[in-house]
Design a protein around this motif. Structure first.
Motif, PDB file in Angstrom:
ATOM      1  N   PHE A 316       0.861  -1.183   0.000  1.00 34.87           N
ATOM      2  CA  PHE A 316       0.000   0.000   0.000  1.00 34.87           C
ATOM      3  C   PHE A 316       0.897   1.233   0.000  1.00 34.87           C
ATOM      4  N   ALA A 317       0.801   2.035  -1.038  1.00 32.94           N
ATOM      5  CA  ALA A 317       1.659   3.220  -1.147  1.00 32.94           C
ATOM      6  C   ALA A 317       1.232   4.272  -0.129  1.00 32.94           C
ATOM      7  N   ASP A 318       2.107   4.584   0.805  1.00 33.42           N
ATOM      8  CA  ASP A 318       1.765   5.492   1.902  1.00 33.42           C
ATOM      9  C   ASP A 318       1.989   6.961   1.569  1.00 33.42           C
ATOM     10  N   THR A 319       2.893   7.255   0.653  1.00 30.39           N
ATOM     11  CA  THR A 319       3.266   8.640   0.386  1.00 30.39           C
ATOM     12  C   THR A 319       3.145   8.944  -1.102  1.00 30.39           C
ATOM     13  N   SER A 320       3.118  10.216  -1.414  1.00 35.91           N
ATOM     14  CA  SER A 320       3.088  10.636  -2.821  1.00 35.91           C
ATOM     15  C   SER A 320       4.328  10.161  -3.556  1.00 35.91           C
ATOM     16  N   ALA A 321       5.466  10.152  -2.866  1.00 37.61           N
ATOM     17  CA  ALA A 321       6.711   9.698  -3.488  1.00 37.61           C
ATOM     18  C   ALA A 321       6.627   8.223  -3.839  1.00 37.61           C
ATOM     19  N   GLN A 322       6.041   7.409  -2.946  1.00 37.23           N
ATOM     20  CA  GLN A 322       5.875   5.989  -3.231  1.00 37.23           C
ATOM     21  C   GLN A 322       4.951   5.770  -4.428  1.00 37.23           C
ATOM     22  N   LYS A 323       3.875   6.519  -4.446  1.00 38.71           N
ATOM     23  CA  LYS A 323       2.942   6.414  -5.571  1.00 38.71           C
ATOM     24  C   LYS A 323       3.641   6.761  -6.880  1.00 38.71           C
ATOM     25  N   GLU A 324       4.400   7.817  -6.852  1.00 40.46           N
ATOM     26  CA  GLU A 324       5.095   8.249  -8.062  1.00 40.46           C
ATOM     27  C   GLU A 324       6.091   7.194  -8.519  1.00 40.46           C
ATOM     28  N   GLU A 325       6.784   6.550  -7.575  1.00 36.70           N
ATOM     29  CA  GLU A 325       7.770   5.538  -7.922  1.00 36.70           C
ATOM     30  C   GLU A 325       7.099   4.311  -8.557  1.00 36.70           C
ATOM     31  N   ILE A 326       5.962   3.908  -8.012  1.00 33.22           N
ATOM     32  CA  ILE A 326       5.242   2.762  -8.572  1.00 33.22           C
ATOM     33  C   ILE A 326       4.711   3.094  -9.962  1.00 33.22           C
ATOM     34  N   TRP A 327       4.158   4.276 -10.115  1.00 32.68           N
ATOM     35  CA  TRP A 327       3.665   4.670 -11.436  1.00 32.68           C
ATOM     36  C   TRP A 327       4.814   4.803 -12.440  1.00 32.68           C
ATOM     37  N   ARG A 328       5.969   5.260 -11.962  1.00 30.40           N
ATOM     38  CA  ARG A 328       7.123   5.378 -12.863  1.00 30.40           C
ATOM     39  C   ARG A 328       7.535   4.001 -13.373  1.00 30.40           C
ATOM     40  N   MET A 329       7.438   3.006 -12.520  1.00 27.89           N
ATOM     41  CA  MET A 329       7.763   1.640 -12.932  1.00 27.89           C
ATOM     42  C   MET A 329       6.886   1.217 -14.111  1.00 27.89           C
ATOM     43  N   ARG A 330       5.605   1.521 -14.031  1.00 28.00           N
ATOM     44  CA  ARG A 330       4.699   1.142 -15.119  1.00 28.00           C
ATOM     45  C   ARG A 330       4.908   2.007 -16.361  1.00 28.00           C
ATOM     46  N   ARG A 331       5.057   3.301 -16.178  1.00 27.35           N
ATOM     47  CA  ARG A 331       5.087   4.201 -17.333  1.00 27.35           C
ATOM     48  C   ARG A 331       6.383   4.105 -18.119  1.00 27.35           C
ATOM     49  N   THR A 332       7.474   3.731 -17.469  1.00 26.84           N
ATOM     50  CA  THR A 332       8.746   3.629 -18.182  1.00 26.84           C
ATOM     51  C   THR A 332       9.031   2.211 -18.672  1.00 26.84           C
ATOM     52  N   MET A 333       8.111   1.300 -18.433  1.00 28.58           N
ATOM     53  CA  MET A 333       8.362  -0.095 -18.775  1.00 28.58           C
ATOM     54  C   MET A 333       8.580  -0.279 -20.269  1.00 28.58           C
ATOM     55  N   ALA A 334       7.783   0.379 -21.086  1.00 22.37           N
ATOM     56  CA  ALA A 334       7.915   0.211 -22.538  1.00 22.37           C
ATOM     57  C   ALA A 334       9.313   0.602 -23.008  1.00 22.37           C
ATOM     58  N   VAL A 335       9.805   1.743 -22.556  1.00 24.79           N
ATOM     59  CA  VAL A 335      11.120   2.219 -22.973  1.00 24.79           C
ATOM     60  C   VAL A 335      12.208   1.279 -22.474  1.00 24.79           C
ATOM     61  N   SER A 336      12.080   0.810 -21.237  1.00 24.15           N
ATOM     62  CA  SER A 336      13.092  -0.080 -20.664  1.00 24.15           C
ATOM     63  C   SER A 336      13.149  -1.410 -21.398  1.00 24.15           C
ATOM     64  N   VAL A 337      11.982  -1.966 -21.711  1.00 25.24           N
ATOM     65  CA  VAL A 337      11.941  -3.240 -22.421  1.00 25.24           C
ATOM     66  C   VAL A 337      12.546  -3.095 -23.816  1.00 25.24           C
ATOM     67  N   LYS A 338      12.195  -2.029 -24.500  1.00 23.79           N
ATOM     68  CA  LYS A 338      12.646  -1.850 -25.881  1.00 23.79           C
ATOM     69  C   LYS A 338      14.139  -1.557 -25.971  1.00 23.79           C
ATOM     70  N   SER A 339      14.716  -1.067 -24.893  1.00 19.16           N
ATOM     71  CA  SER A 339      16.146  -0.740 -24.924  1.00 19.16           C
ATOM     72  C   SER A 339      17.015  -1.984 -24.890  1.00 19.16           C
ATOM     73  N   ASN A 340      16.421  -3.137 -24.633  1.00 19.39           N
ATOM     74  CA  ASN A 340      17.197  -4.358 -24.466  1.00 19.39           C
ATOM     75  C   ASN A 340      17.402  -5.156 -25.742  1.00 19.39           C
ATOM     76  N   SER A 341      16.585  -4.934 -26.757  1.00 20.09           N
ATOM     77  CA  SER A 341      16.652  -5.821 -27.917  1.00 20.09           C
ATOM     78  C   SER A 341      15.842  -5.231 -29.056  1.00 20.09           C
ATOM     79  N   ILE A 342      16.052  -5.767 -30.248  1.00 16.90           N
ATOM     80  CA  ILE A 342      15.120  -5.524 -31.342  1.00 16.90           C
ATOM     81  C   ILE A 342      13.771  -6.089 -30.906  1.00 16.90           C
ATOM     82  N   TYR A 343      12.713  -5.397 -31.239  1.00 21.83           N
ATOM     83  CA  TYR A 343      11.417  -5.791 -30.695  1.00 21.83           C
ATOM     84  C   TYR A 343      10.295  -5.474 -31.687  1.00 21.83           C
ATOM     85  N   LYS A 344       9.143  -6.048 -31.425  1.00 18.60           N
ATOM     86  CA  LYS A 344       7.887  -5.651 -32.048  1.00 18.60           C
ATOM     87  C   LYS A 344       6.852  -5.571 -30.943  1.00 18.60           C
ATOM     88  N   GLU A 345       5.965  -4.591 -31.030  1.00 16.56           N
ATOM     89  CA  GLU A 345       4.948  -4.446 -29.995  1.00 16.56           C
ATOM     90  C   GLU A 345       3.558  -4.624 -30.589  1.00 16.56           C
TER      91      GLU A 345
END
Length: 468
Positions: A316-345
């Motif tokens: 359970f995210a207790d603070t705004s900073a925790q919420k932001e960190e969890i959302w950052r994990m989801r929102r940056t996932m596409a870029v992080s995954v694509k940086s590892n290899s040739i890909y198709k989405e």
């Protein structure tokens, strides 16, 4: 249809319409406009024009229509289906100078914006007035609202608040002939003939060029809670999704992430999330509103459902900073995954109760054809983004066998009651798979509509379906 090249005379007319400074012809400058975010595709337009008024767009369209010059409209270039690529050369019309919020009507909870306004900029602007525009795709910090409309874009919060179709009231559109029309009315109800506004949404720039957008706004919720639930398998996490809704809770966001995606975010985005052994999938669940007691009651219901489906831990995210960190994990996932290899989405969507079968089938297809996949997305909508990773797959298999694997994924998607795209659109790269879902009668209807709007076929040719 046979199109013409842009002659020196036509180029001179283009410059006369919008001025030399906003006409681009040099190869180096054109490179920026030769690609979007779709894999590694490159198609150079002959000329890029950057108009700033509907009148200029109208004059450009009339000129190109009379001379059979193909025209590709373009927003921010963040698309994932090749929709903004000038595959036949011609003129690319960039809407980047249409970047004004023209009006925020607080009395009627509406706003009028130009298509080149960055989505997050607009969201932040209305938030300052206590209002919410809930359409928030992952690329909201760079994508344009016009592109969102053209592709039917969504994002995490449409699970509660509805898709972009519920928020667009009216559009100013330049037709291929150069005529300028408004598609509807600035009203919440519309029952006056065919709804051209809805037809334009998701048409991917094939019927007209949007120059103004009237959107509905809603009061902004003042409170929210965020949970991150862990599961020992993808199927278990996906099965819990439908259970949450059956328990009577409609979250403001319900996102699925599998372990490999989180690992790559940790590696590439500097996130220090503690990944525990045995955890293979996560659900990010947000509940919002204006009453804290109601939000906590909903969270309790969600917790009971998560227990029923074998959730191993709930953070359970207790603070705004925790919420932001969890959302950052989801929102940056596409870029992080694509940086590892040739890909198709890919961008599959099924009824949400079918998510476990879809995820299982995607992994089976990967095992069969030799590719790895990382899945994440808007589970509350049944919408999963499938990042297919080349990894150790040979070039030959990638170029020959991969399409068979993608076809099997789409065939499963359709068999489960779904369709090929939930929000990325069809564009160039998915159109060969359209017959999996649609019959010839559909293509005939679409071709007829295209012919009425664009009799010479000049506007974004080669996208969504073949016109002949």
């Amino acid at each position: 249809m046979t199109f013409n090249k842009i002659s020196k005379g036509i180029l001179a007319e283009i410059k006369a319409i919008i001025g030399d400074a906003d006409v681009i012809t040099g190869h180096g400058e054109l490179e920026k406009y030769s690609h979007d975010e779709t894999e590694d595709l490159r198609f150079y337009p002959e000329v890029v024009a950057r108009p700033k008024s509907p009148g200029e767009v109208s004059a450009l369209m009339k000129l190109c229509n009379e001379n059979l010059i193909p025209v590709t409209p373009r927003g921010a270039g963040t698309g994932l289906s090749g929709g903004a690529l000038a595959i036949l050369g011609g003129l690319l019309i960039s809407m980047e100078r249409f970047n004004k919020v023209l009006q925020i009507d607080e009395q009627n909870l509406q706003a009028t914006v130009e298509p080149g306004v960055i989505t997050e900029v607009f969201m932040d602007l209305v938030a300052q007035k206590g209002l919410l525009y809930p359409v928030d795709p992952a690329s909201k910090g760079s994508c344009f609202i016009g592109g969102n409309v053209s592709h039917g874009s969504g994002g995490p919060r449409v699970v509660k608040y509805g898709t972009i179709r519920e928020y667009v009231l009216n559009l100013e559109v330049v037709l291929p002939s150069g005529e300028i029309i408004w598609t509807g009315a600035n009203t919440l109800k519309y029952a006056s003939g065919y709804n051209l506004t809805q037809l334009m949404i998701g048409s991917e720039g094939t019927l007209g060029i949007i120059t103004k957008i009237v959107v509905k706004l809603i009061p902004r919720p003042t409170l929210d809670a965020l949970l991150l639930a862990s599961f020992s398998s993808n199927e278990a996490g996906c099965a819990a999704v439908s259970g949450i809704f059956r328990a009577g809770v409609v979250p403001s966001a319900l996102e699925f992430m599998e372990r490999r995606g989180v690992e790559w975010v940790n590696e590439n985005d500097g996130l220090a999330f503690d990944l525990k052994d045995g955890v293979e999938a996560f659900l990010l669940i947000e509940v919002d509103g204006t009453n804290q007691d109601v939000i906590f009651a909903d969270c309790e219901k969600i917790n009971h459902v998560l227990e029923e489906f074998g959730c191993t831990e709930v953070l359970f995210a207790d603070t705004s900073a925790q919420k932001e960190e969890i959302w950052r994990m989801r929102r940056t996932m596409a870029v992080s995954v694509k940086s590892n290899s040739i890909y198709k989405e890919e961008d599959c969507v099924v009824p949400r109760a079918s998510l476990p079968q879809l995820i299982k089938g995607i992994k089976q297809a990967g095992n069969k054809y030799g590719f790895e996949s990382v899945c994440y997305g808007h589970a509350g909508d049944g919408n999963v983004h499938v990042n297919i990773i080349k990894g150790k797959m040979s070039d030959e298999d990638w170029n020959t066998k991969l399409k068979d694997g993608i076809r099997e994924i789409f065939e499963l998607t359709v068999a489960l009651g779904g369709t090929l795209s939930g929000e990325h659109g069809i564009g160039l790269v998915q159109k060969e798979f359209m017959p999996i879902k649609y019959r010839e009668v559909h293509f005939a209807l679409w071709r007829g509509i295209k012919q009425v709007f664009d009799k010479n076929g000049i506007l974004n040719p080669g996208k969504i379906f073949n016109t002949i």
